[in-house]
Design a protein around this motif. Structure first.
Motif, PDB file in Angstrom:
ATOM      1  N   GLY A 126       0.820  -1.214   0.000  1.00 11.63           N
ATOM      2  CA  GLY A 126       0.000   0.000   0.000  1.00 11.63           C
ATOM      3  C   GLY A 126       0.849   1.258   0.000  1.00 11.63           C
ATOM      4  O   GLY A 126       0.586   2.217  -0.757  1.00 11.63           O
ATOM      5  N   PHE A 127       1.875   1.306   0.861  1.00 12.22           N
ATOM      6  CA  PHE A 127       2.721   2.494   0.934  1.00 12.22           C
ATOM      7  C   PHE A 127       3.495   2.693  -0.365  1.00 12.22           C
ATOM      8  O   PHE A 127       3.674   3.826  -0.843  1.00 12.22           O
ATOM      9  N   LEU A 128       3.986   1.605  -0.955  1.00  9.91           N
ATOM     10  CA  LEU A 128       4.725   1.728  -2.205  1.00  9.91           C
ATOM     11  C   LEU A 128       3.823   2.221  -3.334  1.00  9.91           C
ATOM     12  O   LEU A 128       4.259   2.980  -4.209  1.00  9.91           O
ATOM     13  N   GLU A 129       2.585   1.742  -3.306  1.00  5.97           N
ATOM     14  CA  GLU A 129       1.648   2.221  -4.328  1.00  5.97           C
ATOM     15  C   GLU A 129       1.373   3.714  -4.162  1.00  5.97           C
ATOM     16  O   GLU A 129       1.214   4.449  -5.143  1.00  5.97           O
ATOM     17  N   VAL A 130       1.305   4.160  -2.898  1.00  5.91           N
ATOM     18  CA  VAL A 130       1.114   5.597  -2.655  1.00  5.91           C
ATOM     19  C   VAL A 130       2.284   6.389  -3.235  1.00  5.91           C
ATOM     20  O   VAL A 130       2.104   7.422  -3.907  1.00  5.91           O
ATOM     21  N   LEU A 131       3.496   5.915  -2.982  1.00  2.60           N
ATOM     22  CA  LEU A 131       4.676   6.615  -3.480  1.00  2.60           C
ATOM     23  C   LEU A 131       4.758   6.534  -4.988  1.00  2.60           C
ATOM     24  O   LEU A 131       5.154   7.510  -5.662  1.00  2.60           O
ATOM     25  N   ASP A 132       4.402   5.374  -5.530  1.00  2.63           N
ATOM     26  CA  ASP A 132       4.517   5.183  -6.968  1.00  2.63           C
ATOM     27  C   ASP A 132       3.484   6.006  -7.732  1.00  2.63           C
ATOM     28  O   ASP A 132       3.736   6.477  -8.842  1.00  2.63           O
ATOM     29  N   GLY A 133       2.341   6.207  -7.142  1.00  2.00           N
ATOM     30  CA  GLY A 133       1.270   6.883  -7.860  1.00  2.00           C
ATOM     31  C   GLY A 133       1.146   8.360  -7.530  1.00  2.00           C
ATOM     32  O   GLY A 133       0.233   9.029  -8.030  1.00  2.00           O
ATOM     33  N   ASN A 134       1.995   8.871  -6.656  1.00  2.00           N
ATOM     34  CA  ASN A 134       1.861  10.278  -6.263  1.00  2.00           C
ATOM     35  C   ASN A 134       3.263  10.883  -6.158  1.00  2.00           C
ATOM     36  O   ASN A 134       3.958  10.726  -5.145  1.00  2.00           O
ATOM     37  N   ALA A 135       3.662  11.533  -7.218  1.00  2.00           N
ATOM     38  CA  ALA A 135       5.012  12.104  -7.239  1.00  2.00           C
ATOM     39  C   ALA A 135       5.119  13.375  -6.419  1.00  2.00           C
ATOM     40  O   ALA A 135       6.214  13.908  -6.207  1.00  2.00           O
TER      41      ALA A 135
ATOM     42  N   ASP B  62       8.596  15.616   1.038  1.00  2.00           N
ATOM     43  CA  ASP B  62       9.732  14.799   1.465  1.00  2.00           C
ATOM     44  C   ASP B  62       9.545  14.256   2.866  1.00  2.00           C
ATOM     45  O   ASP B  62       9.872  13.083   3.144  1.00  2.00           O
ATOM     46  N   ALA B  63       9.040  15.057   3.781  1.00  2.00           N
ATOM     47  CA  ALA B  63       8.857  14.593   5.168  1.00  2.00           C
ATOM     48  C   ALA B  63       7.865  13.441   5.219  1.00  2.00           C
ATOM     49  O   ALA B  63       8.073  12.425   5.906  1.00  2.00           O
ATOM     50  N   GLU B  64       6.768  13.580   4.491  1.00  2.00           N
ATOM     51  CA  GLU B  64       5.766  12.514   4.477  1.00  2.00           C
ATOM     52  C   GLU B  64       6.310  11.274   3.771  1.00  2.00           C
ATOM     53  O   GLU B  64       6.043  10.129   4.176  1.00  2.00           O
ATOM     54  N   ARG B  65       7.079  11.520   2.686  1.00  2.00           N
ATOM     55  CA  ARG B  65       7.685  10.395   1.966  1.00  2.00           C
ATOM     56  C   ARG B  65       8.611   9.614   2.892  1.00  2.00           C
ATOM     57  O   ARG B  65       8.602   8.384   2.909  1.00  2.00           O
ATOM     58  N   ASP B  66       9.429  10.346   3.652  1.00  2.00           N
ATOM     59  CA  ASP B  66      10.357   9.670   4.570  1.00  2.00           C
ATOM     60  C   ASP B  66       9.599   8.867   5.612  1.00  2.00           C
ATOM     61  O   ASP B  66       9.997   7.761   5.990  1.00  2.00           O
ATOM     62  N   GLU B  67       8.504   9.411   6.104  1.00  2.00           N
ATOM     63  CA  GLU B  67       7.712   8.692   7.120  1.00  2.00           C
ATOM     64  C   GLU B  67       7.095   7.429   6.529  1.00  2.00           C
ATOM     65  O   GLU B  67       7.101   6.370   7.156  1.00  2.00           O
ATOM     66  N   ILE B  68       6.580   7.554   5.287  1.00  2.00           N
ATOM     67  CA  ILE B  68       5.985   6.382   4.634  1.00  2.00           C
ATOM     68  C   ILE B  68       7.038   5.304   4.410  1.00  2.00           C
ATOM     69  O   ILE B  68       6.801   4.106   4.662  1.00  2.00           O
ATOM     70  N   ILE B  69       8.208   5.709   3.959  1.00  2.00           N
ATOM     71  CA  ILE B  69       9.290   4.741   3.725  1.00  2.00           C
ATOM     72  C   ILE B  69       9.702   4.069   5.027  1.00  2.00           C
ATOM     73  O   ILE B  69       9.956   2.863   5.085  1.00  2.00           O
ATOM     74  N   ALA B  70       9.776   4.851   6.108  1.00  2.00           N
ATOM     75  CA  ALA B  70      10.172   4.298   7.408  1.00  2.00           C
ATOM     76  C   ALA B  70       9.167   3.260   7.887  1.00  2.00           C
ATOM     77  O   ALA B  70       9.539   2.190   8.380  1.00  2.00           O
TER      78      ALA B  70
END
Length: 523
Positions: free
Chosen positions: A321-330, A334-342
């Motif tokens: 789910g998190f990867l799909e969020v990152l993949d579909g929303n460029a 950055d802060a939210e991206r880092d939190e999702i990746i973590a």
């Protein structure tokens, strides 16, 4: 062998039934003869004939007493009859003595022949013929009386030899039966209708833990956990129309409870009435325990499949789910991206932990796990375990280990054990979680992982380290499927140590590993 055993058994009990049947027939015949002779004496006005009526009545009474006492020894009847006949001959008409006594002697000899040809029986035959001859000779010594005695003795001898030869064959069957009955390694028994044990072999006395002499004559209810259930068991056997297989719990004299399998059959008489039961008993306690253990393993594995499905699905769903969020929303900041990746990384680590425990368990089962033995710095191993859990030695986890604590083991497996123990404490325990001790205990190093939680439920404490057993209470984290503790203990033991559990005001798991000096000295 089974056919021979059945024949021998039939022979033995046929002999007993034959003796009982002889006595049973004497009772009514003697009574009828006594009445008939008494009537004839009255009609013919010959009171002396009443002596023979008394002899017939006496014979009926003796037979009835022996039946009541279950004493089927026909020698007792023969001697009692002969002694009474001597007295009756002294008061009966002389002419009747020469007729009645020889007939009685022949009849009693035939009756006694059912007992066989052993020396004691031969002595009895000779003795009663001497008594009958005395009864005749006391009344008359003429040639007719002597001839009657000689003819009766000859006829009795021939008849006795013919009948007793058949009885000897039956007796041989009895001996064969007794020998086979005693040698069979399975517990055999025969009981009366009221539950009294009439016969048992040595194997049954071993199964029940009581000498055979004490076993015979006892009540089967004494060995049943539920004595009131005997009637139900007997009803099932009687209704089966053949052998019925029963399983029930029994209590041995030492108080232990065992599980028995009983293959029982009803014993019926000539009229078809049930008069007792016979069969074989086996102690199947160990077999039943293995079956229950196997059933428990099947249930545990079913629970494992459900747990694995849930625990794998949870992190996988999050990661995907998190990867799909990152993949579909460029445009994700950055802060939210880092939190999702973590968060995705945390879930991936949980997934890796589950997979690692599963692979380790499979490798141990298949003897395919390769272990190395080298010095392991326990403090560094704890830091590595916490790092894999994305934790530090503060807040939820306290580290109270002396520096330089070194044990011998496989570094990767030591970290895996510590990660499982800390993860379990965080998941099910209560903070703070403390990693402590690290001191020597004899030739070992002991590392404790403790928390303030209530510990595992008492009903599973004995099975805590079994595979697929979960002591889960209220979990605060995901990633548990009841395999980590089993894997951890087996790894510890493969490294020459152990994993122990205790709960006294706190929950504590103690990892025991060999000290380096212990191994060095043994080499």
């Amino acid at each position: 062998m089974c056919a021979k055993a059945a024949l021998a058994s039939d022979s033995f009990f046929a002999l007993v039934r034959a003796r009982r049947a002889v006595l049973g027939s004497i009772v009514p015949v003697g009574a009828v003869a006594a009445v008939g002779i008494g009537v004839a004496a009255g009609i013919g006005s010959q009171p002396g004939l009443l002596a023979w009526a008394a002899l017939a009545g006496w014979s009926s009474l003796v037979a009835a007493i022996l039946l009541a006492l279950r004493r089927y020894d026909l020698r007792i009847f023969a001697v009692a009859h002969a002694l009474f006949a001597v007295g009756a001959g002294q008061v009966a008409p002389a002419a009747s003595v020469v007729v009645i006594i020889p007939i009685a002697a022949l009849a009693v000899t035939l009756i006694l022949s059912v007992m066989g040809t052993s020396r004691s029986f031969i002595v009895t035959v000779v003795a009663i013929h001497a008594l009958y001859a005395t009864a005749v000779l006391l009344v008359s010594v003429d040639p007719v009386a002597i001839s009657a005695i000689v003819v009766v003795i000859a006829a009795s001898t021939v008849a006795w030899r013919l009948v007793s030869s058949v009885i000897d064959e039956i007796s041989e069957g009895e001996r064969t039966y007794r020998e086979l009955f005693g040698r069979v390694p399975v517990g055999l028994y025969r009981t009366s209708l009221d539950g009294t044990i009439l016969d048992a072999n040595e194997a049954l006395s071993i199964v029940l833990g009581i000498p055979r002499d004490e076993l015979i004559g006892s009540d089967v209810r004494a060995f049943l956990e539920d004595p009131a259930g005997l009637d139900r068991l007997r009803s099932r056997v009687a209704a089966a129309g053949g052998a019925a297989v029963l399983e029930y719990r029994g209590v041995l004299p030492d108080g232990s409870v065992r599980r028995f399998r009983d293959r029982s059959s009803a014993i019926v008489d000539a009229s078809g009435s049930v008069v007792g039961f016979e069969g074989e008993i086996q102690d199947v306690t160990d077999e039943a325990n293995r079956v229950e253990a196997l059933e428990g393993l099947v249930v545990s594995k079913a629970e494992l499949i459900a747990a694995v499905s849930h625990e794998l699905r949870t992190p996988l769903t999050s990661v995907v789910g998190f990867l799909e969020v990152l993949d579909g929303n460029a445009r994700v900041p950055d802060a939210e991206r880092d939190e999702i990746i973590a968060v995705a990384a945390d879930q991936a680590r949980d997934l890796a932990t589950i997979v690692e425990d599963l692979l380790t368990a499979a490798s141990i089962e298949n003897d395919g796990l390769v272990m190395v033995a080298e010095p392991v710095d326990i403090r560094l191993a704890v830091d590595a375990a916490l790092l894999s859990l994305r934790l530090q030695a503060s807040g939820e986890v306290l580290i109270e280990l002396p520096s330089g604590t070194v044990a011998l083991g496989d570094p990767a497996r030591v970290r895996q054990i510590l990660r499982n123990l800390v993860g379990n404490a965080l998941r099910y325990g209560a903070p703070p979680v403390t990693v402590r001790n690290g001191k020597r205990s004899g030739s070992n190093i002991v590392v404790e992982v403790a928390d303030r939680g209530p510990g595992v439920p008492a009903e599973i404490e004995d099975r805590l380290f079994d595979p697929f057993v979960s002591g889960a209470g209220t979990s605060r984290r995901s990633g548990s499927m009841g395999l980590g503790l089993s894997v951890s203990r087996r790894l510890a033991r493969l490294m020459g140590g152990d994993l122990l559990y205790q709960c006294d005001h706190e929950t504590c798991f103690s990892l025991v590993l060999p000290a380096v000096e212990r191994v060095a000295s043994s080499e």
